[in-house]
Scaffold this motif. Structure first.
Motif, short mmCIF file in Angstrom:
data_model
loop_
_atom_site.label_atom_id
_atom_site.label_comp_id
_atom_site.label_asym_id
_atom_site.label_seq_id
_atom_site.Cartn_x
_atom_site.Cartn_y
_atom_site.Cartn_z
N VAL A 30 34.81 46.42 71.13
CA VAL A 30 35.75 45.31 71.19
C VAL A 30 37.11 45.82 70.71
O VAL A 30 37.27 46.16 69.55
CB VAL A 30 35.29 44.12 70.34
CG1 VAL A 30 36.33 43.00 70.40
CG2 VAL A 30 33.93 43.61 70.81
N GLU A 31 38.05 45.92 71.65
CA GLU A 31 39.40 46.33 71.32
C GLU A 31 40.22 45.08 70.97
O GLU A 31 39.67 43.98 70.88
CB GLU A 31 40.03 47.06 72.52
CG GLU A 31 39.18 48.19 73.08
CD GLU A 31 39.09 49.36 72.15
OE1 GLU A 31 40.03 49.57 71.34
OE2 GLU A 31 38.08 50.10 72.21
N ARG A 32 41.51 45.24 70.81
CA ARG A 32 42.40 44.11 70.52
C ARG A 32 43.61 44.19 71.43
O ARG A 32 44.15 45.28 71.68
CB ARG A 32 42.85 44.13 69.06
CG ARG A 32 41.71 43.88 68.08
CD ARG A 32 41.33 42.41 68.04
NE ARG A 32 40.07 42.19 67.32
CZ ARG A 32 39.57 40.98 67.08
NH1 ARG A 32 40.24 39.90 67.48
NH2 ARG A 32 38.43 40.85 66.46
N ASP A 33 44.05 43.05 71.97
CA ASP A 33 45.24 43.05 72.81
C ASP A 33 46.48 42.87 71.94
O ASP A 33 46.40 42.90 70.70
CB ASP A 33 45.14 41.99 73.91
CG ASP A 33 45.16 40.56 73.38
OD1 ASP A 33 45.46 40.35 72.17
OD2 ASP A 33 44.89 39.64 74.16
N HIS A 34 47.63 42.68 72.57
CA HIS A 34 48.89 42.62 71.83
C HIS A 34 48.94 41.47 70.84
O HIS A 34 49.66 41.51 69.84
CB HIS A 34 50.05 42.49 72.82
CG HIS A 34 50.07 41.18 73.55
ND1 HIS A 34 49.22 40.90 74.60
CD2 HIS A 34 50.82 40.06 73.37
CE1 HIS A 34 49.45 39.68 75.04
NE2 HIS A 34 50.41 39.15 74.32
N SER A 35 48.16 40.40 71.11
CA SER A 35 48.16 39.24 70.21
C SER A 35 46.97 39.26 69.25
O SER A 35 46.69 38.26 68.60
CB SER A 35 48.12 37.95 71.04
OG SER A 35 46.91 37.87 71.80
N ASN A 36 46.29 40.40 69.17
CA ASN A 36 45.13 40.60 68.30
C ASN A 36 43.92 39.78 68.75
O ASN A 36 43.00 39.53 67.97
CB ASN A 36 45.46 40.25 66.84
CG ASN A 36 44.51 40.94 65.87
OD1 ASN A 36 44.11 42.09 66.08
ND2 ASN A 36 44.14 40.25 64.80
N SER A 37 43.91 39.38 69.99
CA SER A 37 42.76 38.68 70.55
C SER A 37 41.71 39.71 70.97
O SER A 37 42.06 40.81 71.42
CB SER A 37 43.18 37.86 71.77
OG SER A 37 42.09 37.15 72.31
N PRO A 38 40.41 39.40 70.85
CA PRO A 38 39.38 40.38 71.21
C PRO A 38 39.36 40.71 72.70
O PRO A 38 39.55 39.82 73.54
CB PRO A 38 38.08 39.69 70.77
CG PRO A 38 38.39 38.24 70.79
CD PRO A 38 39.83 38.14 70.37
#
Length: 253
Positions: A30-38
């Protein structure tokens, strides 16, 4: 809220007997996008047994795809689409073709299949070239949106290095969150799927998802060891002598 993930690969008995390496490679996290969403990322590749650098090709494909995903995830806008999947595969092909040129080899020497699932809490993208399978549940039970690709003859399939790879690439974008996901190489394809109807074999998957859905973060290492033991078990090896990879994810609300 995120996904609980577990993945493992195991060498097939035919490869261990022949003294060759496992040709499968996988990545699940599980990575994180620019908004720290999974952002769920599952990638599974299988190097062609007939390719002299199949294992290397499988590893390069995952490295290139992961770099592509992470670069896009860092942007302010991140939309999953057919075109996004095509660009991802193009990045994979460029990486492999460049490695082949550098080593004085042909791209087909690095031939491998490619399966990927990229999911946000709001959408799920599936992409596939070759055999193996992707099973997903977005609220309607376990489904197999993409039929595994078989070649013209037995034991043949398609590869990301093929000249027509972009044309044969299958992409499915689902406008829903993936609650349960399984991605696997062809080594366990016949255990996991009803090939005649291209449906998921529930008794195979349900025990995995039951355990994964109730596991804690601290138990992940134990789950990996148990998955490796399963893939190496007589129950599996009596059904297949090929390399085996299974990656699983379960949404934890």
């Amino acid at each position: 809220m995120t996904w609980r993930v577990v993945a493992a690969s195991a060498i097939g008995t035919s490869h261990s007997s022949a003294g060759t390496d496992c040709q499968d490679s996988c990545y699940a996290n599980v990575e994180r996008d620019h908004s720290n969403s999974p952002l769920l990322v599952i990638l599974v590749t299988d190097g062609a047994g007939s390719a002299s650098c199949g294992r290397t090709g499988a590893e390069l494909a995952i490295e290139a795809a992961l770099a592509f995903v992470n670069e896009f995830a860092s942007r302010d806008e991140f939309a999953l689409s057919d075109n996004w999947a095509v660009d991802c595969i193009q990045a994979v092909r460029q990486r492999i073709y460049a490695a082949a040129d550098q080593q004085g080899k042909k791209a087909r020497d690095y031939a491998c299949t490619f399966l990927g699932v990229i999911a946000t809490p709001f959408a799920t993208l599936l992409m596939q070239i070759g055999d193996g399978g992707i099973v997903v549940d977005v609220g309607n039970g376990l489904e197999v949106p993409i039929t595994p690709m078989m070649g013209e003859y037995a034991n043949m399939t398609n590869f990301v290095t093929d000249m027509n790879a972009i044309d044969i690439l299958k992409v499915v974008v689902l406008p829903d969150r993936a609650n349960r996901v399984a991605v696997f190489s062809d080594g366990i394809q016949r255990l996991a799927l009803n090939m005649a109807s291209n449906t998921a074999h529930g008794p195979f998957f349900n025990p995995f998802f039951t355990v994964l859905g109730t596991a804690t973060l601290e138990q992940e290492d134990m789950l990996i060891n148990e998955l490796v033991s399963f893939l190496n078990s007589p129950l599996v090896n009596e059904r297949t002598d090929d390399d085996k990879t299974l990656a699983l994810a379960h949404w934890i609300g």
